[in-house]
Scaffold this motif. Structure first.
Motif, short mmCIF file in Angstrom:
data_model
loop_
_atom_site.label_atom_id
_atom_site.label_comp_id
_atom_site.label_asym_id
_atom_site.label_seq_id
_atom_site.Cartn_x
_atom_site.Cartn_y
_atom_site.Cartn_z
N GLN A 99 0.68 -1.12 -0.01
CA GLN A 99 -0.12 -0.04 0.10
C GLN A 99 1.07 1.16 0.07
OE1 GLN A 99 -1.91 0.96 4.21
NE2 GLN A 99 -1.45 -1.09 4.32
N ARG A 151 4.09 4.68 -4.71
CA ARG A 151 3.60 5.77 -5.34
C ARG A 151 4.72 6.28 -6.23
NH1 ARG A 151 5.45 9.72 -0.13
NH2 ARG A 151 7.82 10.18 -0.90
N ASP A 152 4.34 7.27 -6.96
CA ASP A 152 5.11 7.84 -8.06
C ASP A 152 5.51 9.22 -7.62
OD1 ASP A 152 5.69 5.77 -9.78
OD2 ASP A 152 3.58 6.28 -10.91
N ARG A 163 8.81 2.37 -4.22
CA ARG A 163 8.73 0.86 -4.62
C ARG A 163 8.95 -0.16 -3.40
NH1 ARG A 163 7.14 4.03 -7.79
NH2 ARG A 163 7.64 4.18 -9.89
N PRO A 216 3.31 1.38 -8.60
CA PRO A 216 1.96 1.48 -8.98
C PRO A 216 1.46 0.80 -10.15
CG PRO A 216 2.66 3.77 -8.16
CD PRO A 216 3.79 2.91 -8.29
N ALA A 275 -0.78 -2.33 -9.93
CA ALA A 275 -1.99 -2.53 -10.46
C ALA A 275 -2.40 -3.50 -11.96
CB ALA A 275 -2.21 -1.07 -11.29
N VAL A 316 -4.21 2.33 -11.66
CA VAL A 316 -2.81 2.66 -11.60
C VAL A 316 -2.96 3.95 -10.59
CG1 VAL A 316 -0.88 3.43 -12.67
CG2 VAL A 316 -2.14 1.61 -13.53
N ALA A 367 -3.08 3.33 -6.77
CA ALA A 367 -2.68 2.02 -6.67
C ALA A 367 -2.53 1.39 -5.10
CB ALA A 367 -1.57 1.11 -7.52
N GLY A 368 -1.71 1.98 -4.36
CA GLY A 368 -1.49 1.80 -2.99
C GLY A 368 -2.56 1.64 -2.08
#
Length: 315
Positions: A148, A151-152, A158, A174, A178, A185, A188-189
């Protein structure tokens, strides 16, 4: 790209090392050190293979926090040691004495540790990841709950999932998360956390929603975008994407669904205590202590490899 901040889910990793390596790995006095050796070898791999520039071993200050138990009493209840009045975790007898050795090695080498009173390592990781604004983050864990945190933006986070061993390790962001679970996406977390609430997790004492397994949970989150949107559709009663069967199952699980997010969602604001600088050291903080630990616990192959990896990390 700058070198990553690597966050180790320490308990997850030393438990896995304990079960992966034979207890015939012993110190000169006969004490099993399989978890110690495996954990130290993991540190070496993280520094060499993941190119860690910063590294924090994240610890459980409370493996079964009161706020989670208050929300859902079944949370990890099956892991409480028989007859333990203080709720102590049921840990193998030969692993328990190895944990202080691991912590002693971390201190002697100079690897930072972090914990938060009343919180689990997952919450420490969630908080450190949420705070990071400089470097990419990699979380090394054998626990899917931490998916969870991916993120980007503003910096990528990661998860390196080693639940099936290093040879089958998966690096998930993400997009990968996804694709793996048919989730959106965007966010996604959070979508994974919502799916985990619906699916449940027997290993943590989360029953989930009866009649909704992982595929159905992922489908619901994928169709509606979030757990909140799924629950809103349940109470709206008009959304045709929600089958009568699914709506009934969700309505029957209302009490669980009100409590479970508190258990599943990692904290991002835990009150951290960080011991040491998080930069990967190029030399041990306490060389004499490292030498003494190497002799006492028979770590002559593992600790020298770690020290060599640290020295090369600045190149």
């Amino acid at each position: 790209m700058s070198k990553p901040l690597v966050l180790l889910d320490a308990a997850s990793l030393y438990f896995r090392a304990f079960y992966a390596l034979p207890e015939s790995m012993t110190a000169p006095d006969g004490t099993p050190v399989n978890a110690v050796r495996g954990f130290v070898d993991t540190l070496t791999r993280v520094i060499t293979e993941r190119g860690a520039g910063r590294l924090v071993a994240c610890l459980d200050a409370d493996w079964r926090p009161g706020f989670r138990v208050a929300a859902l009493p079944s949370y990890k209840a099956h892991r409480v040691a028989a007859g333990a009045a203080d709720g102590e975790e049921d840990v193998p007898d030969t692993l328990t004495p190895q944990v202080p050795i691991i912590l002693e090695v971390l201190g002697a080498v100079g690897i930072a540790t972090a914990e938060a009173a009343g919180y689990e390592a997952d919450d420490v990781i969630g908080t450190l990841a949420a705070r990071e604004r400089t470097d990419p983050v990699e979380v090394v864990t054998g626990d899917r709950d931490l998916f969870q945190v991916v993120r980007d933006e503003p910096t990528p986070v990661r998860v390196l999932y080693v639940g099936r061993g290093w040879a089958k390790a998966e690096l998930l962001g993400p997009a990968e998360l996804a694709a793996k679970y048919a989730l959106p996406v965007a966010g996604a977390g959070a979508a994974y956390a919502g799916m985990a609430v619906l699916r449940g997790d027997p290993s943590d004492g989360l029953p989930g929603v009866a009649g909704i397994g992982e595929k159905t949970a992922a489908k619901l989150i994928g169709e509606f975008g979030s757990l909140d949107a799924v629950l809103a559709a349940v109470h709206d009663g008009k959304d045709r994407k929600l089958t009568t069967r699914a709506r009934t199952a969700l309505l029957n699980a209302q009490d669980y669904l009100a409590a479970a997010p508190t258990v599943v969602n990692v904290a991002t604001d835990a009150p951290l205590t960080v011991d040491g600088a998080d930069a990967v050291p190029t030399h041990p903080a306490h060389p004499d202590h490292v030498a003494e630990l190497t002799r006492r616990w028979g770590l002559g192959s593992s600790l020298p490899r770690l020290l060599a990896a640290m020295e090369k990390s600045c190149v």
